[in-house]
Design a protein around this motif. Structure first.
Motif, PDB file in Angstrom:
ATOM      1  N   ALA A  30       9.277  13.597  78.875  1.00  0.00           N
ATOM      2  CA  ALA A  30      10.405  14.027  79.711  1.00  0.00           C
ATOM      3  C   ALA A  30      10.253  13.479  81.128  1.00  0.00           C
ATOM      4  CB  ALA A  30      10.489  15.555  79.734  1.00  0.00           C
ATOM      5  N   PHE A  31       9.022  13.480  81.643  1.00  0.00           N
ATOM      6  CA  PHE A  31       8.751  12.920  82.968  1.00  0.00           C
ATOM      7  C   PHE A  31       9.121  11.437  82.998  1.00  0.00           C
ATOM      8  CE2 PHE A  31       5.816  10.489  85.645  1.00  0.00           C
ATOM      9  CZ  PHE A  31       5.988  11.092  86.877  1.00  0.00           C
ATOM     10  N   CYS A  32       8.700  10.703  81.976  1.00  0.00           N
ATOM     11  CA  CYS A  32       8.989   9.271  81.918  1.00  0.00           C
ATOM     12  C   CYS A  32      10.484   9.007  81.805  1.00  0.00           C
ATOM     13  CB  CYS A  32       8.255   8.635  80.739  1.00  0.00           C
ATOM     14  SG  CYS A  32       6.454   8.582  80.937  1.00  0.00           S
ATOM     15  N   ASP A  33      11.179   9.805  80.986  1.00  0.00           N
ATOM     16  CA  ASP A  33      12.630   9.635  80.843  1.00  0.00           C
ATOM     17  C   ASP A  33      13.349   9.848  82.170  1.00  0.00           C
ATOM     18  OD1 ASP A  33      12.390   9.088  78.168  1.00  0.00           O
ATOM     19  OD2 ASP A  33      12.860  11.129  77.496  1.00  0.00           O
ATOM     20  N   LEU A  97      -0.435  12.659  88.804  1.00  0.00           N
ATOM     21  CA  LEU A  97      -0.331  12.873  90.245  1.00  0.00           C
ATOM     22  C   LEU A  97       0.702  13.955  90.547  1.00  0.00           C
ATOM     23  CD1 LEU A  97      -1.008  12.020  93.178  1.00  0.00           C
ATOM     24  CD2 LEU A  97       0.804  10.297  92.978  1.00  0.00           C
ATOM     25  N   VAL A  98       1.832  13.923  89.842  1.00  0.00           N
ATOM     26  CA  VAL A  98       2.915  14.881  90.083  1.00  0.00           C
ATOM     27  C   VAL A  98       2.666  16.215  89.377  1.00  0.00           C
ATOM     28  CG1 VAL A  98       5.394  15.302  89.780  1.00  0.00           C
ATOM     29  CG2 VAL A  98       4.584  13.023  90.437  1.00  0.00           C
ATOM     30  N   GLU A 133      14.421  10.570  93.378  1.00  0.00           N
ATOM     31  CA  GLU A 133      13.724  11.856  93.308  1.00  0.00           C
ATOM     32  C   GLU A 133      12.219  11.675  93.443  1.00  0.00           C
ATOM     33  OE1 GLU A 133      15.019  14.818  90.433  1.00  0.00           O
ATOM     34  OE2 GLU A 133      16.665  13.492  89.888  1.00  0.00           O
ATOM     35  N   LEU A 134      11.691  10.646  92.801  1.00  0.00           N
ATOM     36  CA  LEU A 134      10.264  10.371  92.893  1.00  0.00           C
ATOM     37  C   LEU A 134       9.901   9.929  94.306  1.00  0.00           C
ATOM     38  CD1 LEU A 134       8.071  10.565  90.706  1.00  0.00           C
ATOM     39  CD2 LEU A 134       8.295   8.101  90.357  1.00  0.00           C
ATOM     40  N   SER A 149       3.873  17.318  97.621  1.00  0.00           N
ATOM     41  CA  SER A 149       3.999  18.676  97.079  1.00  0.00           C
ATOM     42  C   SER A 149       2.670  19.305  96.692  1.00  0.00           C
ATOM     43  CB  SER A 149       4.938  18.674  95.864  1.00  0.00           C
ATOM     44  OG  SER A 149       4.392  17.893  94.810  1.00  0.00           O
ATOM     45  N   ASN A 150       1.629  18.490  96.501  1.00  0.00           N
ATOM     46  CA  ASN A 150       0.344  19.067  96.075  1.00  0.00           C
ATOM     47  C   ASN A 150      -0.879  18.425  96.756  1.00  0.00           C
ATOM     48  OD1 ASN A 150      -0.116  16.586  94.745  1.00  0.00           O
ATOM     49  ND2 ASN A 150       0.748  17.354  92.833  1.00  0.00           N
TER      50      ASN A 150
END
Length: 199
Positions: A30-33, A97-98, A133-134, A149-150
């Motif tokens: 889902a992240f890759c999509d 990383l995310v 977004e990235l 964010s982290n």
């Protein structure tokens, strides 16, 4: 199939011995999509279309145990050139990383030479720049990427460079084109740097 199927591993009792309770691979897909687009050649701008052998391997490395940690701390993928190794490496590094297993992740992407390291980092930068977004949550620096964010950090290291992974607290490491590494120093330092981390 070039890897044992889930059914074969279940029947053999492997998953039970490894305390497998789930798999995080759908979250990775889902992240890759959502975020990852290919950046070179005729496939530039298109999402990744995973081949069956790639899915078989990815499905294994994202298995989770009862503590929510990855079952396998190390995995090896050996295939011929032009089979998407660099794209897979970039996607795995950006995902971890995310969405890290613990706070302030340090992601290390090792390459066989300084030129390869520079190419890898440029590909990752291109992926980030092409997704708004990235691009909002990741800050691009000359030699590394930061996640706002982290407090995470992604950096690329070369096996022929004087600076290695010693002193770093690696949470996830990927070594690209391991066969061209002239010495094992970077491999050993990435493995030893990750001992204290959950991934």
């Amino acid at each position: 199939n070039i890897f044992p199927t889930d059914e074969e591993l279940t029947e053999a009792g492997v998953y039970e011995k490894l305390c497998v309770v789930g798999c995080e691979v759908d979250k990775f897909y889902a992240f890759c999509d959502k975020y990852i687009r290919q950046v070179q050649g005729k496939w530039a701008g298109k999402p990744i279309e995973w081949e069956d052998w790639q899915k078989q391997w990815l499905n294994k490395i994202f298995l989770l145990n009862e503590d929510g940690d990855y079952v396998f701390r190390e995995a090896l993928l050996g295939v011929a050139k032009k089979n998407g190794k660099t794209t897979i490496a970039a996607a795995l590094c950006l995902y971890n990383l995310v969405y890290p297993k613990d706070y302030a992740p340090q992601i290390l992407l090792g390459a066989g030479s300084r030129n390869q390291a520079a190419n890898l980092l440029e590909i990752i930068k291109m992926i980030i720049r092409r997704n708004k977004e990235l691009d909002k949550i990741l800050t691009i620096w000359k030699y590394h990427i930061e996640c706002t964010s982290n407090d995470g950090k992604l950096q690329v290291l070369a096996s022929d460079a004087e600076v290695g992974a010693d002193g770093l607290n690696c949470s996830y490491g990927v070594l690209d084109e391991l066969g061209v590494f002239k010495k094992a120093d970077l491999v050993n330092s990435v493995i030893s740097a990750s001992i204290a981390r959950k991934s």
